[in-house]
Scaffold this active site. Structure first.
Site, PDB file in Angstrom:
ATOM      1  N   PHE A   1      44.448  47.559  44.188  1.00 49.58           N
ATOM      2  CA  PHE A   1      44.008  48.910  43.860  1.00 49.58           C
ATOM      3  C   PHE A   1      42.606  49.210  44.388  1.00 49.58           C
ATOM      4  CE2 PHE A   1      42.503  46.688  40.027  1.00 49.58           C
ATOM      5  CZ  PHE A   1      41.213  47.164  39.948  1.00 49.58           C
ATOM      6  N   ARG A   2      41.910  48.160  44.831  1.00 49.48           N
ATOM      7  CA  ARG A   2      40.586  48.417  45.402  1.00 49.48           C
ATOM      8  C   ARG A   2      40.668  48.993  46.808  1.00 49.48           C
ATOM      9  NH1 ARG A   2      39.800  44.407  41.965  1.00 49.48           N
ATOM     10  NH2 ARG A   2      38.280  44.871  40.340  1.00 49.48           N
TER      11      ARG A   2
ATOM     12  N   GLN B   1      43.145  35.831  39.025  1.00 53.28           N
ATOM     13  CA  GLN B   1      42.752  37.116  38.461  1.00 53.28           C
ATOM     14  C   GLN B   1      43.973  38.027  38.359  1.00 53.28           C
ATOM     15  OE1 GLN B   1      39.769  37.099  41.840  1.00 53.28           O
ATOM     16  NE2 GLN B   1      38.675  38.382  40.414  1.00 53.28           N
TER      17      GLN B   1
ATOM     18  N   HIS C   1      42.818  37.140  33.619  1.00 57.89           N
ATOM     19  CA  HIS C   1      42.961  38.566  33.276  1.00 57.89           C
ATOM     20  C   HIS C   1      44.256  38.833  32.498  1.00 57.89           C
ATOM     21  CE1 HIS C   1      40.002  39.998  36.675  1.00 57.89           C
ATOM     22  NE2 HIS C   1      39.409  39.345  35.706  1.00 57.89           N
TER      23      HIS C   1
ATOM     24  N   CYS D   1      49.346  43.054  13.974  1.00 59.63           N
ATOM     25  CA  CYS D   1      49.931  41.894  13.284  1.00 59.63           C
ATOM     26  C   CYS D   1      50.019  40.649  14.163  1.00 59.63           C
ATOM     27  CB  CYS D   1      51.316  42.240  12.732  1.00 59.63           C
ATOM     28  SG  CYS D   1      52.602  42.328  13.985  1.00 59.63           S
TER      29      CYS D   1
ATOM     30  N   CYS E   1      55.529  47.940  18.057  1.00 60.21           N
ATOM     31  CA  CYS E   1      55.782  46.626  17.481  1.00 60.21           C
ATOM     32  C   CYS E   1      56.980  46.728  16.554  1.00 60.21           C
ATOM     33  CB  CYS E   1      54.547  46.174  16.708  1.00 60.21           C
ATOM     34  SG  CYS E   1      54.799  44.653  15.777  1.00 60.21           S
TER      35      CYS E   1
ATOM     36  N   SER F   1      37.883  38.981  47.184  1.00 60.35           N
ATOM     37  CA  SER F   1      36.583  39.285  47.788  1.00 60.35           C
ATOM     38  C   SER F   1      35.444  38.748  46.914  1.00 60.35           C
ATOM     39  CB  SER F   1      36.433  40.790  48.003  1.00 60.35           C
ATOM     40  OG  SER F   1      36.727  41.463  46.793  1.00 60.35           O
TER      41      SER F   1
ATOM     42  N   ASP G   1      45.860  36.578  57.871  1.00 60.09           N
ATOM     43  CA  ASP G   1      46.814  36.895  56.812  1.00 60.09           C
ATOM     44  C   ASP G   1      47.043  35.672  55.914  1.00 60.09           C
ATOM     45  OD1 ASP G   1      49.309  38.371  55.809  1.00 60.09           O
ATOM     46  OD2 ASP G   1      50.127  36.488  56.597  1.00 60.09           O
TER      47      ASP G   1
HETATM   48 ZN    ZN Z   1      52.757  44.505  14.705  1.00 61.71          ZN
END
Ligand code: ZN
Length: 251
Positions: free
Chosen positions: A38-39, A105, A123, A134, A156, A198, A239
């Protein structure tokens, strides 16, 4: 081709020599699987939205239904993606006992699908969503079903609160335990191979400095500049699939 194979041979010999090698990967390794970074502006899902706004914890808190109308699309765009040869090469390094662990990441779970076993997803991962009320954890398959059968946020099934993907959203801290494990691995490493990143986003971007500061070697397999270009033993900037295929062939 000769330049690439020479660099690849160097990486292969560093890998053979190392006793505590670790891998660190970023978005660039999943681009060949059809997941845009997305960068890079104007790509796919991120074309019309600012990820820092829509994938922000405040957006989830403010309006989970609206958050999921975007994030559900992201889930849908990721669930059918498959690991590419670069993911498979890294899993093969681990199988051969050449690397201790892989820190990523990426949230796309492709390293797991490729067979990497000691995997630290700093991440988080789309594999699960969580209920912050909960503590229930829900698999991606169930979340996709819930998204298909109801409007708005998946809820949930224990307490009815809206689920949150178990990924680090903008505005959230990294999971403490995963980060501590990654830092320990970086500290102990005598070789860190950074692939498709990067290395600009902290705290992950600080991991190569930990390895290098402790006398470990750095290898970069990524396109474009990184803050570590001057510290790296070898940099391969072709690549990722081609480069890792060459490293594997040279082992
Ligand atoms: Zn819950």
């Amino acid at each position: 081709m000769r330049a690439v194979s020479t660099g690849a041979e160097q990486v292969a010999s560093l890998l053979r020599e190392a006793e505590r090698a670790v891998i660190l990967t970023g978005a660039g390794i999943s681009v060949p699987s059809g997941i845009p970074d997305f960068r890079s502006p104007g790509t796919g899902l991120w074309e019309k939205v600012n990820p820092m706004e829509v994938a922000h914890i405040d957006a989830w808190r403010r309006d989970p239904d609206r958050f999921w109308s975007f994030y559900g699309e992201r889930f849908a765009s990721l669930t059918d993606k498959q690991p590419n040869e670069a993911h498979l090469a890294l899993a093969e390094f681990e199988r051969r006992g050449l690397v201790r662990a892989l820190i990523t990441q990426n949230i796309d779970r492709l390293h797991r699908l490729a067979g990497s076993e000691r995997l630290i997803e700093v991440h988080g991962s789309i594999e699960r969503s969580v209920c912050l009320e909960c503590g229930s954890k829900v698999s991606i398959d169930r979340v996709v079903e819930l998204l298909a059968t109801s409007e708005g946020a998946p809820l949930c099934e224990v307490c009815g609160a809206p689920l949150k993907p178990d990924v680090v959203l903008f505005g959230e801290l990294l999971p403490e335990q995963a980060l501590a494990e990654a830092q320990q691995l970086a500290m102990d490493a005598d070789l860190m191979i950074c692939v498709g990143s990067s290395l600009e986003v902290y705290p992950v971007a600080g991991l190569p400095a930990i390895t290098h500061g402790g006398g470990g070697r750095l290898v970069l397999i990524t396109q474009g500049p990184t803050p570590y270009d001057g510290d790296a033993e070898v940099k391969l900037d072709g690549d990722v699939v081609t480069e890792l295929r060459a490293v594997l062939a040279a082992l």
